[in-house]
Each structure stands twice: as structure tokens, then as C-alpha cells.
Design an enzyme around this catalytic site. Structure first.
Site, PDB file in Angstrom:
ATOM      1  N   LYS A 155       3.085   7.219  30.642  1.00  0.00           N
ATOM      2  CA  LYS A 155       2.346   8.076  29.671  1.00  0.00           C
ATOM      3  C   LYS A 155       1.818   7.473  28.434  1.00  0.00           C
ATOM      4  CE  LYS A 155       3.266  12.446  27.160  1.00  0.00           C
ATOM      5  NZ  LYS A 155       2.205  12.988  27.734  1.00  0.00           N
ATOM      6  N   HIS A 206       9.436  10.473  28.733  1.00  0.00           N
ATOM      7  CA  HIS A 206       8.647  10.579  29.772  1.00  0.00           C
ATOM      8  C   HIS A 206       8.397   9.323  30.373  1.00  0.00           C
ATOM      9  CE1 HIS A 206       6.869  14.020  27.374  1.00  0.00           C
ATOM     10  NE2 HIS A 206       6.725  14.522  28.744  1.00  0.00           N
ATOM     11  N   HIS A 207       7.814   9.323  31.485  1.00  0.00           N
ATOM     12  CA  HIS A 207       7.627   7.994  32.457  1.00  0.00           C
ATOM     13  C   HIS A 207       6.945   6.936  31.673  1.00  0.00           C
ATOM     14  CE1 HIS A 207       3.582   9.392  32.980  1.00  0.00           C
ATOM     15  NE2 HIS A 207       3.851  10.675  33.089  1.00  0.00           N
TER      16      HIS A 207
END
Length: 268
Positions: free
Chosen positions: A161, A157-158
Site C-alpha cells: 500500500k 495494511h499490506h
């Protein structure tokens, strides 16, 4: 029939704005209101403009009590602590409550479970159609293959997160454990570092990657001697999560009180 009013808590965040835009574009519903934390720079902003469209004459507030009293459904992708409070408000107002918040502790989940006694609660770690199909397939594959096939769940994820492994990764791990007929907590390995020794038979491992602007990528790997089966889902936009959340909110209309999942919404 009156327009179905959907409200958004945490509407100033990335998912909140995407949810607003999705509601504005969807048939059968309207933006009913939105809130954000009291120190948010979007407080007082027009919700239509925040959604990327025309002004609606509705502004972002900071009082969730007023929001829950004014709408038919609320979508929540906020924090565990805020989610616990929102669940109580959903129960009091008896509105459809769609929960996409992850990283929940036992007390947070208990509040959601309690709310589902009084109102419709739809909860999923991931609202996308593809991920929920992946969950179903993961359970089937795990049931078909024995423990000679090691299971690893890999997610990315980015950089923003905050919880790890992701709620979706844990959801996929739960599906694999269900297929194997075991409890995930008994077989999960959520991190490895140093001299950890050989991999135990039947373990379900997790690997977490963070970086850039990745909306969400998840793979479930079944690895045995001589072959690997890899099931993968990649989200290129948060829009798929918002579309699922709005679909869930609309589905929950006129349903009896209870705790539902996206698999219920999608008829899986």
C-alpha cells in the site's frame, strides 16, 4: 432488459481481478470490459480467464476511452492521476462511476466533484458494509463522549500500500471529527516522532502499520482515565471491497447525477 455492463479500469491488479471475479459471480450484471496500463503484462488477456472463469471473448485493452463508451458503469481502484482522467471520461460518457481510489489530492477530488455534475459518482475510501457501519458508529460515539476521551485511529495494511494513513483511516477520523463538531484538519496528528510533548486535549491521532498481506484492519480508540472503548473492523479478504463496489455500481443505475457515498448505497 439488456445486461448491465460493468467495466474495470486497472483490471490487472489485485483489486481489479477481484472486481472482475465478483462481477462474473453477481446477478444482474456482466463484465463489460477492462483496461490496464499500456505496459501491463495482462494486455490482450481474456477477461473471463483473468477473473478465474471461462473465456468471454473480451480482452484487456489499454484505451479507457473505448471502455467508458462501451459500458454502463466503471469501477476504479487505480491511482489518483488515473482517477482524475477517468472522472472526465465518466462525465463525458455519462456512465455510473464508482471510485475506491484513495490518496487523492485536491485537484483529483475536484475532477470527481466536477464529474458528479453530469453523471452518477459513488465514492468511498472503503466499500465494505462493515467499515461503513463502523464510520456511522464512530460518529455517534464521538458525539456522545467529550474531549476527556482521546481519539486514536490505528490502521494496518499490506506492504504494497502506497498511501498513509489509509483513506479509510482518514474517513474514520472525519467521522470522529464530525461527531465532535470540529474540522479534522484542525485537530489531526498524522505522525509522532521524537520529543512531541503531552498529547493536546481534543487531538485525533493516527497510527499507520504496514506489513505482510493484511487486507485492512482499522480501530478507533476512545481512551479516558480508567477505561478505553475500542471499535475495530478487520477485513480478511479484498472480496468485501469488491462486493461493495459492485453493489454500488448496481445501485447507481437510474439514479440522478450527483456525488454519493456507500452510506447512501447502504441506506445508513
Amino acid at each position: 432488459m439488456e445486461p448491465y455492463r460493468i467495466g474495470i479500469v486497472g483490471c490487472g491488479g489485485r483489486m481489479g481481478r477481484m472486481n472482475l471475479a465478483t462481477i462474473a459471480a453477481a446477478e444482474g450484471c456482466v463484465i463489460g470490459g477492462g483496461t490496464d496500463r499500456p505496459d501491463s503484462p495482462v494486455i490482450g488477456s481474456d477477461l473471463g480467464l483473468l477473473a478465474g472463469g471461462e473465456a468471454l471473448g473480451l480482452t484487456v485493452g489499454d484505451d479507457p476511452v473505448e471502455l467508458f463508451a462501451a459500458v454502463d458503469a466503471v469501477i476504479d481502484f487505480t491511482t489518483p492521476a488515473a482517477c482524475r482522467r477517468h472522472a472526465e471520461l465518466a462525465a463525458q460518457a455519462e456512465v455510473v462511476y464508482v471510485v475506491g481510489t484513495t490518496g487523492l489530492a485536491e485537484a483529483d477530488q475536484a475532477a470527481i466533484d466536477q464529474a458528479a455534475i453530469q453523471t452518477v459518482v459513488i465514492q468511498a475510501a472503503n466499500m465494505s458494509l462493515g467499515v461503513n457501519l463502523l464510520q456511522a458508529v464512530t460518529e455517534q460515539v464521538a458525539r456522545a463522549l467529550d474531549a476527556d476521551y482521546d481519539i486514536e485511529v490505528v490502521e494496518m495494511h499490506h506492504r504494497h500500500k502506497v498511501d498513509a494513513p489509509s483513506g479509510t483511516a482518514l474517513m474514520l477520523g472525519e467521522a470522529a471529527a464530525e461527531g465532535r463538531g470540529v474540522a479534522l484538519n484542525d485537530v489531526a496528528c498524522r505522525a509522532r516522532d521524537g520529543q512531541v510533548g503531552a498529547r493536546p486535549r481534543g487531538e485525533i491521532g493516527f497510527a499507520t502499520l504496514r506489513g505482510g498481506d493484511v487486507a485492512g484492519e482499522h480501530s478507533v480508540i476512545f481512551a479516558a482515565e480508567g477505561e478505553r472503548i475500542v471499535l475495530t473492523h478487520k477485513a480478511s479478504s479484498r472480496e468485501v471491497f469488491a462486493q461493495g463496489a459492485v453493489k454500488a455500481a448496481l445501485w447507481g443505475r437510474d439514479k440522478p447525477s450527483g456525488l454519493y457515498s456507500m452510506r447512501d448505497v447502504l441506506g445508513l
